[in-house]
Design a protein around this motif. Structure first.
Motif, PDB file in Angstrom:
ATOM      1  N   LEU A  32      -9.920   3.133   8.599  1.00  0.00           N
ATOM      2  CA  LEU A  32      -9.245   3.823   9.673  1.00  0.00           C
ATOM      3  C   LEU A  32      -8.344   2.838  10.704  1.00  0.00           C
ATOM      4  N   ILE A  33      -8.812   1.794  10.852  1.00  0.00           N
ATOM      5  CA  ILE A  33      -7.910   0.600  11.587  1.00  0.00           C
ATOM      6  C   ILE A  33      -6.619   0.723  11.163  1.00  0.00           C
ATOM      7  N   THR A  34      -6.710   0.617   9.951  1.00  0.00           N
ATOM      8  CA  THR A  34      -5.274   0.282   9.243  1.00  0.00           C
ATOM      9  C   THR A  34      -4.433   1.728   9.308  1.00  0.00           C
ATOM     10  N   VAL A  35      -4.960   3.107   9.402  1.00  0.00           N
ATOM     11  CA  VAL A  35      -4.168   4.134   9.518  1.00  0.00           C
ATOM     12  C   VAL A  35      -3.871   4.450  10.880  1.00  0.00           C
ATOM     13  N   GLY A  36      -4.681   3.854  12.160  1.00  0.00           N
ATOM     14  CA  GLY A  36      -4.143   3.772  13.433  1.00  0.00           C
ATOM     15  C   GLY A  36      -3.045   2.789  13.723  1.00  0.00           C
ATOM     16  N   PRO A  43       6.873   5.705  11.922  1.00  0.00           N
ATOM     17  CA  PRO A  43       6.712   7.269  12.006  1.00  0.00           C
ATOM     18  C   PRO A  43       5.653   7.645  11.364  1.00  0.00           C
ATOM     19  N   ALA A  44       5.146   8.646  11.644  1.00  0.00           N
ATOM     20  CA  ALA A  44       3.727   9.112  11.161  1.00  0.00           C
ATOM     21  C   ALA A  44       3.725   9.332   9.750  1.00  0.00           C
ATOM     22  N   ARG A  45       4.552  10.098   9.103  1.00  0.00           N
ATOM     23  CA  ARG A  45       4.848  10.585   7.702  1.00  0.00           C
ATOM     24  C   ARG A  45       4.939   9.277   7.021  1.00  0.00           C
ATOM     25  N   GLN A  46       5.821   8.566   7.263  1.00  0.00           N
ATOM     26  CA  GLN A  46       5.964   7.186   6.580  1.00  0.00           C
ATOM     27  C   GLN A  46       5.001   6.201   6.639  1.00  0.00           C
ATOM     28  N   VAL A  96       1.709  22.417   8.997  1.00  0.00           N
ATOM     29  CA  VAL A  96       0.907  22.326  10.502  1.00  0.00           C
ATOM     30  C   VAL A  96       1.096  20.734  10.857  1.00  0.00           C
ATOM     31  N   GLY A  97       1.467  20.511  12.005  1.00  0.00           N
ATOM     32  CA  GLY A  97       1.270  19.022  12.574  1.00  0.00           C
ATOM     33  C   GLY A  97      -0.177  18.641  12.559  1.00  0.00           C
ATOM     34  N   ASP A  98      -0.260  17.202  12.821  1.00  0.00           N
ATOM     35  CA  ASP A  98      -1.574  16.382  12.463  1.00  0.00           C
ATOM     36  C   ASP A  98      -2.420  16.058  13.865  1.00  0.00           C
ATOM     37  N   ASP A 200      11.791   2.819   2.109  1.00  0.00           N
ATOM     38  CA  ASP A 200      11.350   1.843   3.302  1.00  0.00           C
ATOM     39  C   ASP A 200       9.994   1.627   3.403  1.00  0.00           C
ATOM     40  N   GLY A 201       9.149   2.868   3.296  1.00  0.00           N
ATOM     41  CA  GLY A 201       7.926   2.627   3.379  1.00  0.00           C
ATOM     42  C   GLY A 201       7.144   1.747   2.522  1.00  0.00           C
ATOM     43  N   ALA A 202       7.692   1.987   0.947  1.00  0.00           N
ATOM     44  CA  ALA A 202       7.027   1.261  -0.016  1.00  0.00           C
ATOM     45  C   ALA A 202       7.572  -0.402   0.064  1.00  0.00           C
ATOM     46  N   LEU A 203       8.660  -0.582   0.666  1.00  0.00           N
ATOM     47  CA  LEU A 203       9.219  -1.922   0.852  1.00  0.00           C
ATOM     48  C   LEU A 203       8.084  -2.474   1.991  1.00  0.00           C
ATOM     49  N   ILE A 204       7.747  -1.941   3.032  1.00  0.00           N
ATOM     50  CA  ILE A 204       7.036  -2.545   3.972  1.00  0.00           C
ATOM     51  C   ILE A 204       5.589  -2.970   3.183  1.00  0.00           C
TER      52      ILE A 204
END
Length: 249
Positions: A32-36, A43-46, A96-98, A200-204
């Protein structure tokens, strides 16, 4: 996008990647630290797509360490509820948003920990595996699949459930390893369809993936030195912190 990140952002992402690896071979709640961290930098979705790829890297190392320790009867009981939870999560992400959901998940995690401690106190002298009621298994599996799909946060829910089943440490790790490897593989095409996985997300994720390896090694070293009761309390503590993090974000 990756070119726009400053040094501090990259350091934060590297720390998050270490936690991703550590959560797969050590204490699952640290994921969950990673998620946060990723949600605060990207950006949230990325961030959801990037974290999924890092968790898959961690899954590979976890399988190398714990693949032979899974408790397959437990996995079979969870399979259908988890799939239902994933489908509901996909539908939710299209509608829905999260923000409010994160707080709901955080509250659920804290309630689960409190429930586990209450049950543990009433049955503290019990030994061996415990069969939990079918509705509990269904709810835990569905919630884990749902939270994994929408926030890569299913590990904390499943941790409390498996502690309730009284799986010993290596069986716990082997079971969660196989479960979330299969969940994460299932989520890849779904995440592509939802636009969560981007170039972009995959490159990161690729650039910080070596830090997942570091975290996986650290988690493996810790597990070799932990007694069962220490492992259980660390899982519960990390779950509480994860719940508070989601509630307060």
């Amino acid at each position: 996008m990756s070119a726009d990140l400053d040094t501090l952002a990259w350091v934060a992402l590297a720390v998050g990647a270490v936690c991703a690896g550590f959560s797969k071979t050590g204490i699952s709640g640290t994921g969950l630290i990673t998620v946060g961290v990723f949600a605060s930098v990207l950006p949230a979705r990325q961030s959801t797509g990037s974290v999924l790829l890092l968790f898959l890297v961690g899954d590979v190392f976890a399988l190398m360490a714990y693949r032979s320790h899974a408790h397959w009867p437990t996995l079979r009981r969870l399979a259908v509820p988890v799939l239902v939870g994933i489908v509901v999560g996909v539908l939710f992400l299209t509608q829905v948003g999260d923000g409010g959901l994160r707080r709901t998940i955080g509250g659920v995690l804290l309630v689960l920990v409190a429930l586990h401690l209450w049950v543990r106190r009433r049955t503290e002298h019990g030994d061996g595996l415990r069969a939990l009621p079918r509705p509990v298994t269904v709810a835990a599996g569905a919630m884990s699949g749902f939270t994994s799909m929408i926030a890569n946060a299913g590990g904390a829910v499943m941790s409390v459930y498996l502690l309730g089943v009284r799986l010993e440490m290596l069986a716990f790790l082997g079971t969660t390893t196989w479960l979330f490897f299969l969940i994460n593989v299932t989520k890849v095409p779904l995440s592509l369809g939802l636009g969560l996985l981007t170039w972009d997300g995959a490159l990161i994720a690729l650039l910080v993936a070596p830090f997942v390896v570091v975290g996986a090694w650290l988690g493996r070293q810790l597990i070799k030195r932990l007694a069962q009761h220490q492992f259980e309390w660390l899982v519960l503590a990390s779950t509480v912190l994860a719940g508070l993090n989601l509630l307060l974000r």
